[in-house]
Design a protein around this motif. Structure first.
Motif, mmCIF file in Angstrom:
data_model
loop_
_atom_site.group_PDB
_atom_site.id
_atom_site.type_symbol
_atom_site.label_atom_id
_atom_site.label_comp_id
_atom_site.label_asym_id
_atom_site.label_seq_id
_atom_site.Cartn_x
_atom_site.Cartn_y
_atom_site.Cartn_z
ATOM 1 N N ASN A 1 0.811 -1.227 0.000
ATOM 2 C CA ASN A 1 0.000 0.000 0.000
ATOM 3 C C ASN A 1 0.841 1.271 0.000
ATOM 4 O O ASN A 1 0.292 2.364 0.149
ATOM 5 N N ARG A 2 2.159 1.127 -0.165
ATOM 6 C CA ARG A 2 3.019 2.280 -0.390
ATOM 7 C C ARG A 2 3.115 2.517 -1.896
ATOM 8 O O ARG A 2 2.715 1.700 -2.723
ATOM 9 N N ALA A 3 3.695 3.649 -2.272
ATOM 10 C CA ALA A 3 3.895 3.910 -3.700
ATOM 11 C C ALA A 3 4.744 2.819 -4.336
ATOM 12 O O ALA A 3 4.485 2.376 -5.462
ATOM 13 N N PHE B 1 12.659 20.341 -2.301
ATOM 14 C CA PHE B 1 12.233 20.708 -0.954
ATOM 15 C C PHE B 1 12.592 22.166 -0.654
ATOM 16 O O PHE B 1 13.708 22.610 -0.954
ATOM 17 N N THR B 2 11.676 22.878 -0.046
ATOM 18 C CA THR B 2 11.999 24.219 0.420
ATOM 19 C C THR B 2 13.128 24.121 1.447
ATOM 20 O O THR B 2 13.217 23.164 2.217
ATOM 21 N N GLN C 1 7.080 21.426 -5.745
ATOM 22 C CA GLN C 1 7.840 21.938 -4.609
ATOM 23 C C GLN C 1 7.189 21.435 -3.336
ATOM 24 O O GLN C 1 5.989 21.632 -3.122
ATOM 25 N N ILE C 2 7.967 20.781 -2.496
ATOM 26 C CA ILE C 2 7.474 20.216 -1.244
ATOM 27 C C ILE C 2 7.914 21.101 -0.091
ATOM 28 O O ILE C 2 9.113 21.334 0.092
ATOM 29 N N ASP C 3 6.968 21.618 0.656
ATOM 30 C CA ASP C 3 7.293 22.437 1.816
ATOM 31 C C ASP C 3 7.746 21.530 2.953
ATOM 32 O O ASP C 3 7.018 20.627 3.384
ATOM 33 N N SER C 4 8.957 21.764 3.440
ATOM 34 C CA SER C 4 9.517 20.929 4.495
ATOM 35 C C SER C 4 10.391 21.767 5.410
ATOM 36 O O SER C 4 11.064 22.693 4.954
ATOM 37 N N VAL C 5 10.396 21.426 6.682
ATOM 38 C CA VAL C 5 11.279 22.107 7.638
ATOM 39 C C VAL C 5 12.656 21.459 7.673
ATOM 40 O O VAL C 5 13.548 21.938 8.375
ATOM 41 N N PHE C 6 12.856 20.381 6.896
ATOM 42 C CA PHE C 6 14.097 19.636 6.947
ATOM 43 C C PHE C 6 15.062 19.954 5.811
ATOM 44 O O PHE C 6 16.207 19.523 5.837
ATOM 45 N N VAL D 1 7.434 12.108 4.092
ATOM 46 C CA VAL D 1 7.257 10.753 3.563
ATOM 47 C C VAL D 1 6.030 10.689 2.661
ATOM 48 O O VAL D 1 6.081 10.126 1.561
ATOM 49 N N LYS D 2 4.930 11.263 3.106
ATOM 50 C CA LYS D 2 3.703 11.252 2.299
ATOM 51 C C LYS D 2 3.899 12.002 0.990
ATOM 52 O O LYS D 2 3.465 11.540 -0.081
ATOM 53 N N ALA D 3 4.578 13.152 1.050
ATOM 54 C CA ALA D 3 4.794 13.949 -0.163
ATOM 55 C C ALA D 3 5.665 13.201 -1.162
ATOM 56 O O ALA D 3 5.398 13.204 -2.368
ATOM 57 N N ILE D 4 6.724 12.535 -0.674
ATOM 58 C CA ILE D 4 7.594 11.783 -1.571
ATOM 59 C C ILE D 4 6.843 10.589 -2.158
ATOM 60 O O ILE D 4 6.955 10.290 -3.356
#
Length: 317
Positions: A58-60, A261-262, A286-291, A304-307
């Motif tokens: 059930n993952r990509a 990633f931002t 573009q994925i907004d991330s604090v990392f 993880v969900k965005a990727i």
């Protein structure tokens, strides 16, 4: 971990890698048509098994429907590397990695079509090499937080943060590599007192984060192995000699899904968006991330969900 024995491998540099070995893992089953293959190369300093967490039902990347191959790359044990090869280790390139990976698919599994090639950071560099070196084999690519060749800032990073400390201090230089990575891979906001994002990883201080995460990642490695990986990444170029980047990207035939990633200083979104604009029919997210670039480690559920969403889109496109 399985090993593909390539024999004495001619390299792009003109040298030969004696008794070349490529480590790999596989998940799922190859279908009768042999057209459900996903190639997922790993990144700087990371053996293939660090990517296992991205694979599951059930993952990509679902092993019930896809045959997923996680290949290693040269300089990164247990694939051929200075630490496990007698004598002087020859100059290797990203092109050599991908040639070896293609031979693995064809000679071991009889595969002549790749449904998707994906990867991030140095893995993404390999993905671009796949698309340009074997355009008739690869149907889709998903380079995430990576580029066909490192941007100038990232080439400088590879040289000054990784290669130079090792050249100057050998094994003792790995601590400096760890500290430089801690300073530059996450965005500056990662350390803001108002955020203290490092606490979400279970650390109670910045020093504990640097020691537990970054020193824990770099210090166990062989410095000569790390230097080889950094050097081949810094000099990667999948195009023809003298070819402009835009012209090179314009030759990509695979359906392309690019993500960034931002806060990622190594592969900033604005630069990756320009790559997408040069590739016919490519999409960009573009994925907004604090990392920042650290998001490629999959340390937060939103990342993880965005990727997974990017990978799912690339497989369905």
């Amino acid at each position: 971990m399985d090993i593909f024995e390539l024999g004495d491998l001619p390299l792009a540099s003109g040298a030969t890698l004696p008794g070349a070995r490529l480590a790999y893992q596989t998940f799922g089953e190859l279908n009768a048509a042999k057209d459900n293959v996903v190639v997922f190369p790993t990144f700087l300093g990371a053996p293939a098994e660090v990517l296992n967490g991205w694979i599951g039902e059930n993952r990509a990347l679902d092993p019930r429907t896809h045959f997923i191959v996680l290949p290693g790359h040269f300089g990164n044990p247990p694939s051929s590397a200075p630490s496990n090869t007698a004598g002087d280790f020859p100059e290797v390139s990203i092109a050599d990695d991908v040639v070896a990976q293609q031979r693995l698919l064809e000679e071991v599994f009889g595969v002549r079509e790749v449904r998707l090639a994906l990867g991030w950071s140095i893995g993404a560099i390999q993905v671009y090499e796949w698309a340009l070196r074997f355009p008739g084999l690869v149907r889709a690519i998903a380079p995430i937080a990576g580029a066909p060749t490192p941007p100038p800032w990232t080439k400088l990073w590879l040289r000054t943060v990784v290669e130079e400390p090792i050249a100057a201090r050998g094994r003792d230089g790995l601590a400096q590599v760890a500290h430089g990575s801690a300073l530059t891979a996450p965005p500056r906001t990662f350390y803001y007192p108002a955020n203290e994002t490092w606490r979400s990883l279970g650390f109670d201080s910045v020093d504990a984060f640097v020691a537990g995460f970054w020193e824990g990642f770099w210090l166990p490695q062989d410095p000569a192995d790390v230097a080889v990986q950094a050097r081949k990444s810094r000099t990667a170029w999948p195009g023809a000699e003298g070819e402009a980047v835009g012209d090179m990207l314009g030759r990509i035939k695979a359906r392309t899904s690019i993500a960034a990633f931002t806060g990622d200083a190594l592969f900033p979104p604005d630069e990756l968006r320009e790559y997408a604009e040069a590739i016919p029919g490519a999409t960009f997210r573009q994925i907004d991330s604090v990392f920042g670039h650290l998001a490629t480690f999959g340390l937060a559920e939103p990342d993880v969900k965005a990727i997974d969403d990017v990978i799912r889109h690339a497989l369905e496109s």
